[in-house]
Design a protein around this motif. Structure first.
Motif, PDB file in Angstrom:
ATOM      1  N   ARG A  13       0.820  -1.201   0.000  1.00 29.54           N
ATOM      2  CA  ARG A  13       0.000   0.000   0.000  1.00 29.54           C
ATOM      3  C   ARG A  13       0.856   1.254   0.000  1.00 29.54           C
ATOM      4  O   ARG A  13       0.495   2.260  -0.603  1.00 29.54           O
ATOM      5  CB  ARG A  13      -0.901   0.000   1.242  1.00 29.54           C
ATOM      6  N   ARG A  14       1.956   1.210   0.672  1.00 31.42           N
ATOM      7  CA  ARG A  14       2.733   2.415   0.855  1.00 31.42           C
ATOM      8  C   ARG A  14       3.966   2.467  -0.047  1.00 31.42           C
ATOM      9  O   ARG A  14       4.589   3.497  -0.176  1.00 31.42           O
ATOM     10  CB  ARG A  14       3.202   2.511   2.324  1.00 31.42           C
ATOM     11  N   ASP A  15       4.365   1.364  -0.620  1.00 30.48           N
ATOM     12  CA  ASP A  15       5.558   1.164  -1.438  1.00 30.48           C
ATOM     13  C   ASP A  15       6.817   1.630  -0.728  1.00 30.48           C
ATOM     14  O   ASP A  15       6.822   1.872   0.471  1.00 30.48           O
ATOM     15  CB  ASP A  15       5.410   1.764  -2.842  1.00 30.48           C
ATOM     16  N   ALA A  16       7.927   1.758  -1.450  1.00 34.35           N
ATOM     17  CA  ALA A  16       9.224   1.981  -0.814  1.00 34.35           C
ATOM     18  C   ALA A  16       9.407   3.381  -0.274  1.00 34.35           C
ATOM     19  O   ALA A  16      10.429   3.693   0.295  1.00 34.35           O
ATOM     20  CB  ALA A  16      10.353   1.664  -1.809  1.00 34.35           C
ATOM     21  N   ARG A  17       8.407   4.247  -0.435  1.00 31.59           N
ATOM     22  CA  ARG A  17       8.571   5.608   0.049  1.00 31.59           C
ATOM     23  C   ARG A  17       8.339   5.697   1.555  1.00 31.59           C
ATOM     24  O   ARG A  17       8.770   6.640   2.203  1.00 31.59           O
ATOM     25  CB  ARG A  17       7.603   6.545  -0.685  1.00 31.59           C
ATOM     26  N   ARG A  18       7.596   4.705   2.111  1.00 26.16           N
ATOM     27  CA  ARG A  18       7.410   4.683   3.553  1.00 26.16           C
ATOM     28  C   ARG A  18       8.165   3.503   4.125  1.00 26.16           C
ATOM     29  O   ARG A  18       8.473   2.543   3.425  1.00 26.16           O
ATOM     30  CB  ARG A  18       5.917   4.549   3.903  1.00 26.16           C
ATOM     31  N   ARG A  19       8.458   3.566   5.411  1.00 22.91           N
ATOM     32  CA  ARG A  19       9.246   2.498   6.003  1.00 22.91           C
ATOM     33  C   ARG A  19       8.595   2.016   7.294  1.00 22.91           C
ATOM     34  O   ARG A  19       9.152   2.202   8.380  1.00 22.91           O
ATOM     35  CB  ARG A  19      10.673   2.992   6.266  1.00 22.91           C
ATOM     36  N   PRO A  20       7.408   1.429   7.236  1.00 22.96           N
ATOM     37  CA  PRO A  20       6.800   0.887   8.442  1.00 22.96           C
ATOM     38  C   PRO A  20       7.639  -0.247   9.002  1.00 22.96           C
ATOM     39  O   PRO A  20       8.307  -0.966   8.259  1.00 22.96           O
ATOM     40  CB  PRO A  20       5.430   0.386   7.963  1.00 22.96           C
ATOM     41  N   THR A  21       7.572  -0.441  10.306  1.00 29.53           N
ATOM     42  CA  THR A  21       8.402  -1.435  10.972  1.00 29.53           C
ATOM     43  C   THR A  21       8.136  -2.831  10.437  1.00 29.53           C
ATOM     44  O   THR A  21       9.045  -3.636  10.275  1.00 29.53           O
ATOM     45  CB  THR A  21       8.144  -1.399  12.487  1.00 29.53           C
ATOM     46  N   ALA A  22       6.869  -3.127  10.132  1.00 29.13           N
ATOM     47  CA  ALA A  22       6.518  -4.479   9.715  1.00 29.13           C
ATOM     48  C   ALA A  22       7.084  -4.829   8.352  1.00 29.13           C
ATOM     49  O   ALA A  22       7.386  -5.979   8.077  1.00 29.13           O
ATOM     50  CB  ALA A  22       4.999  -4.626   9.689  1.00 29.13           C
ATOM     51  N   ALA A  23       7.237  -3.865   7.471  1.00 39.10           N
ATOM     52  CA  ALA A  23       7.731  -4.142   6.124  1.00 39.10           C
ATOM     53  C   ALA A  23       8.557  -2.964   5.653  1.00 39.10           C
ATOM     54  O   ALA A  23       8.076  -2.110   4.937  1.00 39.10           O
ATOM     55  CB  ALA A  23       6.565  -4.400   5.172  1.00 39.10           C
ATOM     56  N   PRO A  24       9.822  -2.907   6.068  1.00 35.87           N
ATOM     57  CA  PRO A  24      10.641  -1.741   5.730  1.00 35.87           C
ATOM     58  C   PRO A  24      10.846  -1.599   4.237  1.00 35.87           C
ATOM     59  O   PRO A  24      11.138  -2.564   3.540  1.00 35.87           O
ATOM     60  CB  PRO A  24      11.967  -2.027   6.456  1.00 35.87           C
ATOM     61  N   GLY A  25      10.645  -0.386   3.725  1.00 34.77           N
ATOM     62  CA  GLY A  25      10.814  -0.119   2.304  1.00 34.77           C
ATOM     63  C   GLY A  25      12.259   0.242   2.006  1.00 34.77           C
ATOM     64  O   GLY A  25      12.871   1.061   2.696  1.00 34.77           O
ATOM     65  N   ARG A  26      12.826  -0.364   0.981  1.00 31.04           N
ATOM     66  CA  ARG A  26      14.199  -0.092   0.576  1.00 31.04           C
ATOM     67  C   ARG A  26      14.268  -0.111  -0.948  1.00 31.04           C
ATOM     68  O   ARG A  26      13.483  -0.793  -1.597  1.00 31.04           O
ATOM     69  CB  ARG A  26      15.171  -1.150   1.127  1.00 31.04           C
ATOM     70  N   THR A  27      15.219   0.594  -1.495  1.00 27.05           N
ATOM     71  CA  THR A  27      15.460   0.449  -2.920  1.00 27.05           C
ATOM     72  C   THR A  27      16.144  -0.892  -3.156  1.00 27.05           C
ATOM     73  O   THR A  27      16.753  -1.468  -2.242  1.00 27.05           O
ATOM     74  CB  THR A  27      16.354   1.581  -3.454  1.00 27.05           C
ATOM     75  N   VAL A  28      16.055  -1.381  -4.398  1.00 28.42           N
ATOM     76  CA  VAL A  28      16.710  -2.650  -4.720  1.00 28.42           C
ATOM     77  C   VAL A  28      18.211  -2.539  -4.498  1.00 28.42           C
ATOM     78  O   VAL A  28      18.844  -3.441  -3.932  1.00 28.42           O
ATOM     79  CB  VAL A  28      16.405  -3.046  -6.180  1.00 28.42           C
ATOM     80  N   ALA A  29      18.792  -1.421  -4.917  1.00 27.56           N
ATOM     81  CA  ALA A  29      20.233  -1.241  -4.764  1.00 27.56           C
ATOM     82  C   ALA A  29      20.644  -1.278  -3.296  1.00 27.56           C
ATOM     83  O   ALA A  29      21.673  -1.862  -2.936  1.00 27.56           O
ATOM     84  CB  ALA A  29      20.666   0.079  -5.405  1.00 27.56           C
ATOM     85  N   HIS A  30      19.838  -0.650  -2.428  1.00 27.54           N
ATOM     86  CA  HIS A  30      20.150  -0.651  -0.997  1.00 27.54           C
ATOM     87  C   HIS A  30      20.093  -2.069  -0.439  1.00 27.54           C
ATOM     88  O   HIS A  30      20.974  -2.490   0.320  1.00 27.54           O
ATOM     89  CB  HIS A  30      19.160   0.248  -0.260  1.00 27.54           C
ATOM     90  N   LEU A  31      19.060  -2.820  -0.821  1.00 29.68           N
ATOM     91  CA  LEU A  31      18.904  -4.177  -0.316  1.00 29.68           C
ATOM     92  C   LEU A  31      20.067  -5.061  -0.757  1.00 29.68           C
ATOM     93  O   LEU A  31      20.599  -5.854   0.026  1.00 29.68           O
ATOM     94  CB  LEU A  31      17.580  -4.762  -0.805  1.00 29.68           C
ATOM     95  N   LEU A  32      20.484  -4.921  -2.005  1.00 32.30           N
ATOM     96  CA  LEU A  32      21.593  -5.726  -2.508  1.00 32.30           C
ATOM     97  C   LEU A  32      22.913  -5.345  -1.845  1.00 32.30           C
ATOM     98  O   LEU A  32      23.774  -6.191  -1.613  1.00 32.30           O
ATOM     99  CB  LEU A  32      21.717  -5.564  -4.023  1.00 32.30           C
ATOM    100  N   HIS A  33      23.059  -4.065  -1.533  1.00 30.14           N
ATOM    101  CA  HIS A  33      24.325  -3.589  -0.968  1.00 30.14           C
ATOM    102  C   HIS A  33      24.439  -3.864   0.520  1.00 30.14           C
ATOM    103  O   HIS A  33      25.509  -4.228   1.020  1.00 30.14           O
ATOM    104  CB  HIS A  33      24.463  -2.086  -1.223  1.00 30.14           C
ATOM    105  N   LYS A  34      23.325  -3.699   1.251  1.00 32.21           N
ATOM    106  CA  LYS A  34      23.383  -3.762   2.703  1.00 32.21           C
ATOM    107  C   LYS A  34      22.999  -5.117   3.293  1.00 32.21           C
ATOM    108  O   LYS A  34      23.525  -5.520   4.328  1.00 32.21           O
ATOM    109  CB  LYS A  34      22.457  -2.686   3.291  1.00 32.21           C
ATOM    110  N   SER A  35      22.075  -5.814   2.663  1.00 29.44           N
ATOM    111  CA  SER A  35      21.527  -7.023   3.279  1.00 29.44           C
ATOM    112  C   SER A  35      22.426  -8.227   3.066  1.00 29.44           C
ATOM    113  O   SER A  35      22.960  -8.444   1.973  1.00 29.44           O
ATOM    114  CB  SER A  35      20.133  -7.321   2.713  1.00 29.44           C
ATOM    115  N   LYS A  36      22.571  -9.009   4.115  1.00 28.10           N
ATOM    116  CA  LYS A  36      23.261 -10.291   4.008  1.00 28.10           C
ATOM    117  C   LYS A  36      22.237 -11.358   3.616  1.00 28.10           C
ATOM    118  O   LYS A  36      21.030 -11.180   3.762  1.00 28.10           O
ATOM    119  CB  LYS A  36      23.915 -10.658   5.333  1.00 28.10           C
TER     120      LYS A  36
END
Length: 359
Positions: A13-36
């Motif tokens: 509903r909110r897409d990556a522009r909002r970052r609710p705790t239950a489903a944090p929104g991130r760009t694809v590049a951020h997820l690939l760079h930061k997430s293990k």
């Protein structure tokens, strides 16, 4: 019927522009760079505006499926923008995407952005011509959706950020005397963004757009409405459509910013670039499409522009003479507003961008 946990529903509903705790929104590049890898294990990953995701990003996300990740891919591959630098989009019918989504594909066909079914049919009818030049279609649309001054546009869509800033400055200055306003001077430049700040007059009721890379108080890409101004501060409320719940939180309304923070974190919205409005609904506002004669204006730009409005009566496509007359009124950007290293992500200067358009 797919049953999803509560978190991803918020994300959809909110897409990556909002970052609710239950489903944090991130760009694809951020997820690939930061997430293990262990952070994507058994996770629900929702990819929005999927048509703009580069092929090599898909290749890097695909192995997460083997770690138990669940993918929900949302997007319009046929008519919306493709990834920058790619001439074709091969993902929609690929076996890879089929496997990532467990073979489930749903096609949504009900028009919900507005009530004008004819407008919906007009721009979805262009999908089969998406690779053709739009000149013939535009000729008919200018007669159907003309711009008849003194109808004043609320939003102007353009190809380049340089023209966006030029028109924003012109319209903003033209309206500054209609009510009490304060003048906020822009900083010299902000590295790493094409959405550069500019001088602006701010008044109560003005809509601004978040352009924040790290600040938590302002959400990137979300509209804010000015509610109060003083000699030192500006108070804004997040657009109600983007509240997380029915009742707003303290992070969504009554946000008090200094003039410096306003200049750095918020941008004018009188003019926007086509590339930045995909996914945005411009409700009950007159919108004019500029640069329709530009050699880089494609059928996809036309589809994106037409599909932003909620009713055909709000869509206006000016003639070449009307566009040239409008640009003659808009003064050139002042030197102190221009950024020092005016290059976009592909290394072209904004002078070149003015000639070649924003891909």
């Amino acid at each position: 019927q797919a049953r999803l946990p509560q978190g991803p529903r918020h994300h959809l509903r909110r897409d990556a522009r909002r970052r609710p705790t239950a489903a944090p929104g991130r760009t694809v590049a951020h997820l690939l760079h930061k997430s293990k890898h262990n952070r994507t294990r058994r996770a629900w990953i929702i990819v929005d505006e999927a048509s703009q995701v580069h092929l090599h990003f898909w290749a890097r996300m695909a192995p997460w499926k083997l770690l138990g990740a669940h993918f929900i891919v949302v997007g319009d591959f046929k008519g919306q923008f493709m990834p920058i630098g790619e001439k074709t989009n091969e993902m929609e019918d690929s076996r890879q995407l089929h496997h990532m989504c467990n073979g489930l594909e749903l096609t949504l066909s009900t028009y919900r952005r507005g009530a004008d079914e004819q407008l919906f049919k007009d721009y979805t009818g262009l999908y089969k011509h998406v690779d053709e030049l739009p000149a013939r279609v535009l000729l008919a649309l200018r007669e159907k959706c003309p711009w008849k001054p003194p109808t004043h546009p609320s939003v102007i869509l353009v190809l380049s950020h340089r023209k966006r800033r030029q028109l924003n400055g012109f319209v903003n200055t033209m309206h500054k005397d209609r009510c009490e306003s304060v003048f906020i001077k822009a900083p010299r430049s902000i590295k790493g963004t094409t959405q550069q700040p500019q001088n602006m007059h701010v008044w109560a009721g003005l809509e601004l757009m978040g352009c924040s890379r790290s600040a938590d108080r302002i959400v990137n890409g979300v509209p804010y409405i000015v509610t109060a101004i003083t000699a030192k501060t500006v108070t804004v409320d997040m657009d109600q459509r983007f509240w997380l719940k029915a009742e707003p939180s303290k992070d969504e309304v009554g946000i008090k910013l200094t003039h410096k923070e306003v200049a750095e974190l918020l941008r004018l919205t009188h003019a926007l670039v086509y590339a930045n409005v995909q996914g945005r609904t411009i409700r009950n506002k007159h919108v004019i499409l500029l640069d329709t004669h530009h050699r880089h204006f494609t059928m996809r730009h036309l589809i994106v522009g037409m599909s932003r409005v909620t009713d055909g009566k709000y869509l206006h496509i000016p003639t070449r003479d009307q566009e040239e007359a409008l640009m003659e009124k808009a003064p050139q950007l002042e030197e102190d507003v221009l950024i020092e290293d005016d290059t976009d992500d592909e290394g072209k200067s904004e002078d070149e961008d003015k000639d070649e358009g924003e891909e």
